[in-house]
Motif scaffolding. Structure first.
Motif, short mmCIF file in Angstrom:
data_model
loop_
_atom_site.label_atom_id
_atom_site.label_comp_id
_atom_site.label_asym_id
_atom_site.label_seq_id
_atom_site.Cartn_x
_atom_site.Cartn_y
_atom_site.Cartn_z
N TRP A 118 0.78 -1.20 0.07
CA TRP A 118 -0.18 -0.03 0.07
C TRP A 118 0.69 1.27 0.08
CZ3 TRP A 118 -4.22 -2.17 -1.17
CH2 TRP A 118 -4.50 -3.64 -0.54
N LEU A 119 1.93 1.25 0.68
CA LEU A 119 2.67 2.44 0.86
C LEU A 119 3.60 2.73 -0.41
CD1 LEU A 119 3.91 4.68 2.49
CD2 LEU A 119 5.73 3.21 3.35
N GLY A 120 4.01 1.56 -1.13
CA GLY A 120 4.63 1.88 -2.51
C GLY A 120 3.46 2.35 -3.58
N ALA A 121 2.27 1.81 -3.40
CA ALA A 121 1.23 2.37 -4.55
C ALA A 121 0.90 3.55 -4.29
CB ALA A 121 0.00 1.47 -4.28
N ALA A 122 0.85 4.15 -2.85
CA ALA A 122 0.90 5.48 -2.57
C ALA A 122 1.89 6.40 -3.14
CB ALA A 122 0.47 5.77 -1.07
N ARG A 147 -6.42 7.13 0.99
CA ARG A 147 -7.02 5.66 1.31
C ARG A 147 -5.52 4.72 1.41
NH1 ARG A 147 -10.68 6.72 -2.65
NH2 ARG A 147 -10.05 5.30 -3.98
N LEU A 148 -4.73 4.74 0.44
CA LEU A 148 -3.66 3.87 0.44
C LEU A 148 -2.79 4.05 1.51
CD1 LEU A 148 -2.70 4.13 -3.14
CD2 LEU A 148 -3.60 1.94 -1.97
N LEU A 149 -2.64 5.33 2.12
CA LEU A 149 -1.86 5.44 3.22
C LEU A 149 -2.53 5.06 4.59
CD1 LEU A 149 -0.52 9.19 2.31
CD2 LEU A 149 0.89 7.14 2.26
N LEU A 150 -3.82 5.18 4.54
CA LEU A 150 -4.52 4.90 5.84
C LEU A 150 -4.43 3.24 5.94
CD1 LEU A 150 -7.63 7.16 5.91
CD2 LEU A 150 -5.57 7.22 7.52
N GLU A 151 -4.44 2.65 4.79
CA GLU A 151 -4.34 1.06 4.85
C GLU A 151 -3.19 0.78 5.48
OE1 GLU A 151 -6.63 -2.23 4.31
OE2 GLU A 151 -7.07 -0.05 3.41
N CYS A 152 -1.96 1.59 5.39
CA CYS A 152 -0.67 0.97 5.97
C CYS A 152 -0.38 1.61 7.10
CB CYS A 152 0.54 1.15 4.72
SG CYS A 152 0.68 2.72 4.16
N GLY A 153 -1.27 2.54 7.69
CA GLY A 153 -1.14 3.12 8.87
C GLY A 153 -0.45 4.43 8.93
N GLU A 154 0.05 4.95 7.70
CA GLU A 154 0.60 6.29 7.62
C GLU A 154 -0.42 7.43 7.77
OE1 GLU A 154 4.03 6.64 7.47
OE2 GLU A 154 4.43 4.47 7.48
N TRP A 155 -0.94 7.37 8.94
CA TRP A 155 -1.85 8.70 9.00
C TRP A 155 -1.47 9.99 8.86
CZ3 TRP A 155 -2.11 12.01 13.07
CH2 TRP A 155 -1.57 11.76 14.21
N THR A 212 -1.86 15.07 5.39
CA THR A 212 -1.40 16.12 4.47
C THR A 212 -2.35 15.96 3.37
OG1 THR A 212 0.79 16.09 5.32
CG2 THR A 212 0.54 16.81 3.00
N TYR A 213 -2.25 14.74 2.59
CA TYR A 213 -3.13 14.77 1.31
C TYR A 213 -4.80 14.92 1.51
CZ TYR A 213 1.26 13.66 -1.14
OH TYR A 213 2.46 13.57 -1.76
N ASP A 215 -9.79 8.91 13.96
CA ASP A 215 -9.70 7.58 14.70
C ASP A 215 -8.11 7.53 15.29
OD1 ASP A 215 -9.57 5.16 16.06
OD2 ASP A 215 -10.75 4.22 14.61
N PHE A 216 -7.29 7.85 13.94
CA PHE A 216 -5.95 7.44 14.15
C PHE A 216 -5.14 8.56 15.24
CE2 PHE A 216 -5.90 4.54 10.43
CZ PHE A 216 -4.84 3.60 10.91
N SER A 217 -6.05 9.92 15.10
CA SER A 217 -5.28 10.91 15.82
C SER A 217 -5.94 11.10 17.17
CB SER A 217 -5.37 12.52 15.01
OG SER A 217 -6.77 12.55 14.72
N ALA A 218 -6.68 10.10 17.66
CA ALA A 218 -7.24 10.08 19.05
C ALA A 218 -8.21 10.91 19.08
CB ALA A 218 -6.18 10.03 19.92
N ARG A 219 -8.92 11.38 17.94
CA ARG A 219 -9.98 12.44 18.29
C ARG A 219 -11.29 11.57 18.32
NH1 ARG A 219 -8.78 17.03 13.97
NH2 ARG A 219 -11.15 17.78 14.92
N PHE A 220 -11.44 10.69 19.43
CA PHE A 220 -12.62 9.95 19.38
C PHE A 220 -13.88 10.39 19.15
CE2 PHE A 220 -8.66 7.56 21.41
CZ PHE A 220 -8.52 6.76 20.07
N ASN A 221 -13.96 11.37 19.90
CA ASN A 221 -15.60 11.78 19.71
C ASN A 221 -16.14 12.25 18.38
OD1 ASN A 221 -16.51 11.97 22.19
ND2 ASN A 221 -15.45 13.56 22.77
N GLU A 222 -15.08 12.74 17.72
CA GLU A 222 -15.30 13.10 16.11
C GLU A 222 -15.52 11.99 15.27
OE1 GLU A 222 -13.31 14.61 17.92
OE2 GLU A 222 -12.80 16.70 17.50
#
Length: 410
Positions: A99-103, A132-140, A145-146, A175-182
């Protein structure tokens, strides 16, 4: 003239390399051909299928694409052809779950300052695919940025799929940035979209419940928990460990250690992150919830007893309670000399109207005040003053009702 010929040759090469793949050819991934090239396209397509149709065809195709794109001679004069090759390279890497290479392949596409005129809608599609590709590999971090670039262009499209992808990506970034309410709010919103398969909608609902439980204790989380509690799907389609935690959080019951462990088993890796002060995100959320739940049971509690409930020492329990009071998420005040936590308002378990709203049934209303940021001594003086005034008022009411003989009163 040389560049015109070069573009036609490379265009035929790209057609052959793309032949037989499942890559969607639209937007920046589509190749614009002139009339003569269109006539030869079928021939090159067949040649490509024949060349890359063997057992090792995919590996050979990937090597050729990488080889063409690694050369610097193709830069500048044939942006259209190299853009299609970047899309093809990304597609092939996705098939290998890189996924990272594809992104990164899509990041190489020149969307600004190119010789091509690229519409905002096509730029948005590329940005969202990278997110979507970066989120798939956890590079949030890079995904954010994108996503910010996509946010500037989202207004240009009415495409339902793109808008849905935008909302889902936003929820996952929260979710990844711990803003769980949003995150919980966005996940729950997406879970109602009929364009998504039923199984995926339930996954979104599960994510909404999970993130709402992980959110910091307070009014905003209470509203989200109440909204999820009204959703019948929570109790008919999700595991018991989820809706048990949801109900306990909503009704402010104390959550036990064994219930926390059962819920924790279903968390994703980033939701197990350590937080300041020790423990995981879940442990912090449960600790803060249990502090508030104690207010429904006790008028006051010592920090030793509170620490026992929270599985913390007395100092850590006091720090947790103090932070919640400072942030306005707990109506309470601290008696530092006696090491006690006093809760400002009584809980809803007092169902007797006299006990809840009046003093001694004499119609004297209990005043519930906001917690004020004053010193302990000032707060103590204020409470003594208020208590004295209430005693005086009660005494006067007793006299007026004639409950005490005048001689005795004198």
């Amino acid at each position: 003239m040389a560049m015109v010929v070069g573009r036609r040759v490379l265009g035929a090469y790209v057609t052959a390399l793309s032949a037989g793949t499942t890559m969607e050819r639209k937007g920046t991934a589509a190749l614009t051909l002139d009339e003569e090239s269109v006539a030869d396209a079928h021939q090159w397509d067949e040649a490509g299928k024949k060349a890359f149709g063997g057992e090792k065809g995919g590996e050979i195709r990937r090597g050729v694409v990488d080889g063409v794109l690694s050369g610097s001679a193709t830069s500048g004069w044939c942006d259209e052809q190299t853009t299609v090759l970047r899309h093809l390279q990304s597609h092939l890497l996705q098939l290998e779950e890189d996924w990272l290479g594809a992104a990164k392949a899509l990041m190489q596409i020149p969307l600004e300052g190119s010789s091509r005129l690229i519409s905002d809608e096509e730029k948005l599609a590329v940005y969202m695919k990278i997110v979507r590709l970066l989120l798939e590999c956890g590079e949030w971090g890079q995904a954010q940025t994108y996503f910010s670039r996509a946010s500037l262009l989202i207004h240009v499209t009415n495409d339902k799929e793109t808008n849905l992808s935008y909302k889902l990506s936003q929820a996952r970034l929260f979710d990844f940035s711990a803003r769980f309410n949003e995150a919980a709010q966005r996940y729950h919103e997406v879970s109602f979209d009929g364009a998504i398969a039923e199984e995926d909608r339930l996954q979104m609902l599960k994510a909404a419940v999970t993130t709402s439980i992980l959110a910091p204790s307070g009014p905003q989380r209470s509203r989200i928990l109440a909204s999820l509690n009204r959703d019948d799907r929570v109790y008919t389609s999700l595991p018991p460990s989820l809706y048990t935690m949801l109900r306990k959080m909503l009704l402010e019951y104390i959550v036990r250690t064994e219930e926390v462990k059962e819920f924790e088993a279903g968390l994703e890796e980033h939701q197990r992150a350590k937080v300041e002060g020790g423990g995981t995100v879940l442990e912090r959320a449960v600790r803060e919830h249990n502090v508030g739940a104690c207010g429904k049971v006790y008028d006051n509690i010592s920090f030793d007893a509170l620490g026992h409930i929270l599985n913390l020492d007395a100092d850590a329990a006091e720090h947790t309670a103090r932070r919640m009071v400072e942030q306005g998420r707990l109506r309470a005040w601290i008696d530092q000399p006696l090491h006690l936590l006093y809760f400002e308002s009584r809980s809803a378990h007092d169902t007797d109207a006299d006990a809840q709203g009046t003093a001694g049934g004499l119609g004297i209303e209990r005043e519930v005040k906001d917690v004020e940021p004053v010193t302990w001594t000032e707060r103590w003086d204020d409470r003594i003053r208020a208590t004295s005034m209430k005693v005086e008022a009660i005494s006067e009411a007793i006299k007026q009702k004639g409950l005490i003989p005048v001689a005795a009163a004198q």
